[in-house]
Design a protein around this motif. Structure first.
Motif: not given
Length: 165
Positions: A80-92, A101-117
Protein backbone atom coordinates in the motif's frame (compact mmCIF):
# COMPACT_ATOMS: atom_id res chain seq x y z
CA UNK A 1 -27.55 -20.37 -13.18
CA UNK A 2 -27.94 -24.05 -12.39
CA UNK A 3 -26.51 -25.50 -9.20
CA UNK A 4 -27.11 -28.98 -7.82
CA UNK A 5 -26.29 -28.00 -4.23
CA UNK A 6 -29.24 -27.64 -1.86
CA UNK A 7 -30.63 -24.15 -1.47
CA UNK A 8 -30.07 -22.78 2.01
CA UNK A 9 -32.87 -20.87 3.62
CA UNK A 10 -32.77 -17.11 2.98
CA UNK A 11 -32.19 -16.46 6.70
CA UNK A 12 -29.00 -18.54 6.55
CA UNK A 13 -27.47 -16.14 4.01
CA UNK A 14 -27.97 -13.27 6.43
CA UNK A 15 -25.41 -14.86 8.80
CA UNK A 16 -23.39 -17.05 6.40
CA UNK A 17 -23.27 -14.81 3.34
CA UNK A 18 -21.13 -11.84 2.41
CA UNK A 19 -19.28 -10.11 5.26
CA UNK A 20 -17.83 -6.62 5.27
CA UNK A 21 -15.01 -6.02 7.74
CA UNK A 22 -14.48 -2.31 8.31
CA UNK A 23 -10.89 -1.08 8.28
CA UNK A 24 -11.19 0.18 11.85
CA UNK A 25 -12.39 -3.24 13.07
CA UNK A 26 -9.32 -5.38 12.34
CA UNK A 27 -8.14 -7.84 14.99
CA UNK A 28 -4.61 -7.43 16.37
CA UNK A 29 -4.91 -10.70 18.34
CA UNK A 30 -2.63 -12.43 15.84
CA UNK A 31 1.03 -13.45 15.68
CA UNK A 32 3.26 -10.39 16.07
CA UNK A 33 6.91 -9.78 15.28
CA UNK A 34 8.99 -7.01 16.86
CA UNK A 35 8.96 -4.08 14.42
CA UNK A 36 5.82 -5.39 12.69
CA UNK A 37 2.14 -4.99 13.51
CA UNK A 38 -0.30 -7.50 11.99
CA UNK A 39 -4.09 -7.29 12.06
CA UNK A 40 -6.49 -9.96 10.82
CA UNK A 41 -9.48 -9.00 8.72
CA UNK A 42 -10.55 -12.39 7.37
CA UNK A 43 -9.93 -15.66 9.21
CA UNK A 44 -11.88 -18.57 10.64
CA UNK A 45 -12.53 -16.96 14.02
CA UNK A 46 -13.84 -13.70 12.55
CA UNK A 47 -15.89 -14.81 9.53
CA UNK A 48 -15.68 -18.62 9.34
CA UNK A 49 -13.14 -18.64 6.48
CA UNK A 50 -11.93 -22.17 5.78
CA UNK A 51 -9.17 -21.71 3.20
CA UNK A 52 -7.87 -18.15 3.44
CA UNK A 53 -6.41 -15.57 5.85
CA UNK A 54 -6.24 -11.86 5.03
CA UNK A 55 -5.12 -8.85 6.97
CA UNK A 56 -2.68 -5.99 7.15
CA UNK A 57 0.88 -5.57 8.29
CA UNK A 58 2.76 -2.38 9.11
CA UNK A 59 6.53 -2.77 9.22
CA UNK A 60 8.59 -0.16 11.03
CA UNK A 61 11.42 1.64 9.22
CA UNK A 62 14.42 -0.65 8.57
CA UNK A 63 12.75 -3.64 10.33
CA UNK A 64 13.60 -7.16 9.12
CA UNK A 65 12.38 -10.67 9.89
CA UNK A 66 14.64 -13.62 10.42
CA UNK A 67 14.83 -16.23 7.66
CA UNK A 68 11.70 -18.39 7.50
CA UNK A 69 9.16 -20.11 5.24
CA UNK A 70 5.43 -20.76 5.53
CA UNK A 71 5.26 -24.49 4.76
CA UNK A 72 2.58 -25.37 2.20
CA UNK A 73 1.02 -21.90 2.33
CA UNK A 74 1.06 -19.47 -0.56
CA UNK A 75 1.25 -15.80 0.37
CA UNK A 76 0.38 -12.64 -1.53
CA UNK A 77 1.55 -9.25 -0.30
CA UNK A 78 0.14 -6.04 -1.77
CA UNK A 79 2.20 -2.95 -0.98
CA UNK A 80 0.00 0.00 0.00
CA UNK A 81 2.74 2.45 1.06
CA UNK A 82 6.50 2.29 1.36
CA UNK A 83 9.26 0.13 -0.08
CA UNK A 84 9.52 -3.62 0.53
CA UNK A 85 12.62 -5.71 -0.03
CA UNK A 86 12.36 -9.48 -0.23
CA UNK A 87 15.34 -11.82 -0.07
CA UNK A 88 14.87 -15.50 -0.86
CA UNK A 89 16.64 -18.69 -1.85
CA UNK A 90 18.80 -21.34 -0.21
CA UNK A 91 21.28 -18.61 0.82
CA UNK A 92 18.97 -15.59 0.35
CA UNK A 93 20.91 -15.00 -2.84
CA UNK A 94 17.95 -13.44 -4.67
CA UNK A 95 16.52 -9.98 -3.97
CA UNK A 96 13.65 -7.89 -5.32
CA UNK A 97 12.00 -4.66 -4.23
CA UNK A 98 8.35 -3.63 -4.43
CA UNK A 99 6.65 -0.27 -4.02
CA UNK A 100 3.08 0.98 -3.59
CA UNK A 101 0.77 -0.78 -6.03
CA UNK A 102 3.04 -3.84 -6.45
CA UNK A 103 2.14 -7.44 -5.58
CA UNK A 104 4.58 -9.99 -4.14
CA UNK A 105 3.93 -13.75 -4.40
CA UNK A 106 5.71 -16.13 -2.01
CA UNK A 107 5.34 -19.81 -3.04
CA UNK A 108 5.26 -22.69 -0.54
CA UNK A 109 8.48 -23.62 1.29
CA UNK A 110 10.56 -20.73 -0.14
CA UNK A 111 13.09 -19.53 2.46
CA UNK A 112 12.74 -15.75 2.62
CA UNK A 113 13.28 -12.59 4.63
CA UNK A 114 10.90 -9.61 4.66
CA UNK A 115 12.49 -6.18 4.96
CA UNK A 116 11.29 -2.59 5.10
CA UNK A 117 13.81 -1.07 2.69
CA UNK A 118 13.09 2.49 3.87
CA UNK A 119 15.10 3.56 6.94
CA UNK A 120 12.69 6.43 7.67
CA UNK A 121 9.10 5.45 6.77
CA UNK A 122 6.78 2.56 7.68
CA UNK A 123 5.88 -0.07 5.08
CA UNK A 124 2.13 -0.81 4.90
CA UNK A 125 0.85 -3.95 3.17
CA UNK A 126 -2.19 -6.17 2.74
CA UNK A 127 -1.33 -9.83 3.31
CA UNK A 128 -3.33 -12.83 2.05
CA UNK A 129 -2.44 -16.47 2.81
CA UNK A 130 -3.90 -19.63 1.34
CA UNK A 131 -4.88 -21.15 4.68
CA UNK A 132 -6.20 -20.11 8.05
CA UNK A 133 -3.38 -21.63 10.07
CA UNK A 134 -0.34 -19.49 10.86
CA UNK A 135 2.56 -21.60 9.61
CA UNK A 136 6.01 -20.17 10.17
CA UNK A 137 9.14 -22.31 10.10
CA UNK A 138 12.19 -20.38 11.30
CA UNK A 139 15.42 -21.32 9.54
CA UNK A 140 18.19 -20.89 12.08
CA UNK A 141 21.09 -22.51 10.21
CA UNK A 142 21.16 -19.87 7.47
CA UNK A 143 22.96 -16.58 8.01
CA UNK A 144 20.75 -13.81 6.59
CA UNK A 145 22.36 -11.36 4.20
CA UNK A 146 20.57 -8.54 6.02
CA UNK A 147 20.80 -9.36 9.71
CA UNK A 148 17.60 -8.79 11.71
CA UNK A 149 19.51 -7.26 14.63
CA UNK A 150 18.33 -10.09 16.89
CA UNK A 151 14.69 -9.35 16.04
CA UNK A 152 12.94 -12.71 15.80
CA UNK A 153 9.35 -13.85 15.60
CA UNK A 154 8.59 -14.34 19.29
CA UNK A 155 5.16 -15.45 20.45
CA UNK A 156 3.53 -18.83 21.21
CA UNK A 157 3.85 -19.82 17.55
CA UNK A 158 7.23 -18.28 16.73
CA UNK A 159 10.01 -19.15 19.18
CA UNK A 160 13.38 -17.47 19.59
CA UNK A 161 16.05 -19.67 17.91
CA UNK A 162 17.75 -20.11 21.32
CA UNK A 163 14.63 -21.90 22.56
CA UNK A 164 13.50 -19.14 24.95
CA UNK A 165 10.71 -16.67 24.50
Amino acid sequence: MSDSSPSPSPSRWKHDGVRVIKGDQLDSNTAQTPGMFRQAAINHARVGAQKIWAGTVTIEPDAKTGVHHHGELESVIFVLRGKARMRWGERLEFVAEAEAGDFIFVPPYVPHQEINADPQNPLECVLVRSDNEAVVVNITDLEPVERPEEVYWVDPIHRHPGGGA
